[in-house]
Design an enzyme around this catalytic site. Structure first.
Site, short mmCIF file in Angstrom:
data_model
loop_
_atom_site.label_atom_id
_atom_site.label_comp_id
_atom_site.label_asym_id
_atom_site.label_seq_id
_atom_site.Cartn_x
_atom_site.Cartn_y
_atom_site.Cartn_z
N ARG A 13 22.39 -9.15 18.69
CA ARG A 13 21.64 -8.34 17.70
C ARG A 13 20.89 -9.21 16.71
NH1 ARG A 13 25.08 -3.17 15.87
NH2 ARG A 13 26.17 -4.77 14.68
N VAL A 16 17.59 -14.59 17.43
CA VAL A 16 17.54 -15.37 18.68
C VAL A 16 18.16 -14.58 19.83
CG1 VAL A 16 18.40 -17.44 19.82
CG2 VAL A 16 17.54 -17.58 17.48
N SER A 108 20.82 -26.49 15.60
CA SER A 108 19.72 -26.42 14.64
C SER A 108 19.24 -27.82 14.33
CB SER A 108 20.21 -25.74 13.36
OG SER A 108 19.27 -25.92 12.33
N SER A 109 17.94 -27.95 14.05
CA SER A 109 17.39 -29.28 13.78
C SER A 109 17.92 -29.88 12.48
CB SER A 109 15.86 -29.22 13.74
OG SER A 109 15.43 -28.32 12.75
N CYS A 110 18.64 -29.07 11.67
CA CYS A 110 19.21 -29.61 10.43
C CYS A 110 20.38 -30.54 10.69
CB CYS A 110 19.60 -28.49 9.48
SG CYS A 110 21.02 -27.55 10.03
N TYR A 137 27.10 -26.50 7.21
CA TYR A 137 26.57 -25.82 8.39
C TYR A 137 26.19 -26.83 9.48
CZ TYR A 137 23.07 -22.99 10.94
OH TYR A 137 22.34 -22.33 11.89
N LYS A 141 27.54 -27.49 13.37
CA LYS A 141 26.64 -27.52 14.53
C LYS A 141 26.78 -28.84 15.31
CE LYS A 141 24.63 -23.54 14.24
NZ LYS A 141 24.87 -22.56 15.31
N LEU A 167 12.77 -20.97 12.88
CA LEU A 167 12.25 -19.92 13.77
C LEU A 167 11.69 -18.76 12.95
CD1 LEU A 167 15.32 -19.93 16.13
CD2 LEU A 167 13.09 -20.96 16.60
N HIS A 180 15.41 -17.37 5.63
CA HIS A 180 14.81 -18.70 5.78
C HIS A 180 13.43 -18.71 5.10
CE1 HIS A 180 17.66 -19.17 9.30
NE2 HIS A 180 17.93 -20.20 8.51
N TRP A 203 9.70 -21.91 -4.29
CA TRP A 203 10.69 -22.95 -4.64
C TRP A 203 10.22 -24.33 -4.17
CZ3 TRP A 203 15.48 -20.08 -2.26
CH2 TRP A 203 15.78 -18.98 -3.08
N1 LIG Z 1 16.74 -18.56 12.52
C1 LIG Z 1 16.38 -19.83 12.58
O1 LIG Z 1 15.38 -20.25 11.98
C2 LIG Z 1 17.17 -20.79 13.43
C3 LIG Z 1 16.71 -22.11 13.51
C4 LIG Z 1 17.42 -23.03 14.27
C5 LIG Z 1 18.56 -22.63 14.93
N2 LIG Z 1 18.99 -21.34 14.84
C6 LIG Z 1 20.24 -21.00 15.53
O2 LIG Z 1 20.11 -19.89 16.37
C7 LIG Z 1 21.33 -19.14 16.36
C8 LIG Z 1 21.03 -17.68 16.05
O3 LIG Z 1 20.33 -17.60 14.82
P1 LIG Z 1 19.60 -16.24 14.35
O4 LIG Z 1 18.49 -16.64 13.48
O5 LIG Z 1 19.37 -15.36 15.53
O6 LIG Z 1 20.74 -15.62 13.41
P2 LIG Z 1 21.00 -14.07 13.08
O7 LIG Z 1 19.75 -13.29 13.22
O8 LIG Z 1 21.71 -14.07 11.77
O9 LIG Z 1 22.00 -13.63 14.24
C9 LIG Z 1 23.32 -14.10 14.30
C10 LIG Z 1 24.11 -13.20 15.19
O10 LIG Z 1 25.48 -13.67 15.20
C11 LIG Z 1 26.34 -12.55 15.05
N3 LIG Z 1 27.59 -12.93 14.40
C12 LIG Z 1 27.75 -13.69 13.28
N4 LIG Z 1 29.06 -13.81 12.98
C13 LIG Z 1 29.73 -13.11 13.94
C14 LIG Z 1 31.10 -12.86 14.18
N5 LIG Z 1 32.07 -13.33 13.36
N6 LIG Z 1 31.44 -12.10 15.25
C15 LIG Z 1 30.48 -11.60 16.07
N7 LIG Z 1 29.16 -11.82 15.91
C16 LIG Z 1 28.79 -12.56 14.84
C17 LIG Z 1 25.56 -11.57 14.17
O11 LIG Z 1 26.10 -10.30 14.33
P3 LIG Z 1 25.63 -9.02 13.42
O12 LIG Z 1 24.36 -8.56 14.08
O13 LIG Z 1 26.74 -8.07 13.52
O14 LIG Z 1 25.43 -9.58 12.04
C18 LIG Z 1 24.16 -11.73 14.74
O15 LIG Z 1 23.99 -10.92 15.86
C19 LIG Z 1 22.24 -19.82 15.34
O16 LIG Z 1 23.16 -20.64 16.00
C20 LIG Z 1 21.32 -20.65 14.52
O17 LIG Z 1 21.93 -21.82 14.05
C21 LIG Z 1 18.33 -20.41 14.10
#
Ligand SMILES: NC(=O)c1ccc[n+]([C@@H]2O[C@H](COP(=O)([O-])OP(=O)(O)OC[C@H]3O[C@@H](n4cnc5c(N)ncnc54)[C@H](OP(=O)(O)O)[C@@H]3O)[C@@H](O)[C@H]2O)c1
Length: 224
Positions: A13, A16, A108-110, A137, A141, A167, A180, A203
């Site tokens: 959900r 990504v 993540s690139s961080c 964080y 990772k 992203l 973000h 910021w």
């Molecule tokens: N967004 C970026 O810019 C970015 C950049 C680099 C890497 N990433 C990586 O990509 C991945 C996904 O990121 P995203 O941006 O898609 O994040 P997101 O939109 O916040 O989605 C995270 C998902 O993880 C689920 N989740 C979190 N804690 C959970 C738990 N305890 N049990 C079950 N589900 C859980 C959330 O569920 P709910 O829907 O119930 O909240 C949500 O579906 C991460 O590993 C992140 O580090 C993201």
């Protein structure tokens, strides 16, 4: 991957995870395992173990994580580190135990040093101090990436990782504290226009360089 392969997308959900679901469905994969957080809290070891024993997925995309911007990371380092370590440890270990054919971990690139030369190369990992605001964080990772490497080395698993940059795209988070940089900027300008404001406060110094990737392009790369 066969078209009827059982594919578990953890975090389906999220921004990504939902892009991965769109991509997989568009490619004709319909045997997707999707569980909500309400039904399965991925920080709970036994719950995750039971799920993998019951469902036995062929492939796993690990896109579940506690994710946030600078303020959220600064204010909740314990939560970001603990929850991400638990989620990834549970899923990576159970993928090994249940014989998952291939797992893709979203990092993540961080994870790279704050002062890494640009453009960043993979070999810069662990060569310098991290950006302090998201250190907790990033350490989680790095542990996930290394855990995938360790299971691959020790047990012959096929567990790989990707380290995307910032992203953006459908399903992004526009929360004033947790978002973000790009959705935060969009929100600030949108609200300023709606309210007829002539100024927007952004910021930081204005000096940092940022790189952005559309989430559907990331999903394409993950699928590849
Ligand atoms: N967004 C970026 O810019 C970015 C950049 C680099 C890497 N990433 C990586 O990509 C991945 C996904 O990121 P995203 O941006 O898609 O994040 P997101 O939109 O916040 O989605 C995270 C998902 O993880 C689920 N989740 C979190 N804690 C959970 C738990 N305890 N049990 C079950 N589900 C859980 C959330 O569920 P709910 O829907 O119930 O909240 C949500 O579906 C991460 O590993 C992140 O580090 C993201």
């Amino acid at each position: 991957m066969r078209k009827d392969a059982k594919i578990y997308i953890a975090g389906h959900r999220g921004m990504v995870g939902s892009a991965l679901v769109r991509k997989l469905k568009a490619e004709g994969f319909n045997n997707l395992l999707l569980e909500t957080r309400q039904k399965m809290d991925l920080t709970q070891q036994q719950v995750v173990a039971d799920f993998f024993q019951r469902e036995r997925p062929d492939y796993v995309f690990l896109a579940a994580a506690r994710v946030g911007g600078i303020v959220a990371n600064q204010n909740h380092p314990a939560g970001f580190m603990y929850e991400n370590l638990m989620i990834q440890n549970n899923i990576i270990h159970q993928s090994y135990v249940s014989g998952v054919k291939k797992l893709l971990f979203l990092g993540s690139s961080c994870i790279y040093p704050k002062h890494a030369p640009q453009p960043i190369k993979e070999e810069y990992l662990l060569t310098g101090a991290l950006e302090p605001t998201n250190e907790a964080y990033a350490l989680a990772k790095i542990a996930g990436l290394k855990l995938c490497e360790a299971y691959t080395k020790e047990n012959g698993c096929n567990f790989i990782s990707v380290m995307p940059t910032n992203l953006y795209g459908p399903g992004d988070n526009y929360d004033p504290e947790n978002s973000h940089v790009l959705p935060a900027l969009l929100r600030k300008f949108h609200e300023a226009k709606q309210n007829g404001n002539t100024k927007v406060t952004i910021w930081g110094s204005g000096e940092p360089k940022r790189e952005f990737l559309h989430v559907d392009d990331l999903a394409e790369a993950c699928f590849f």
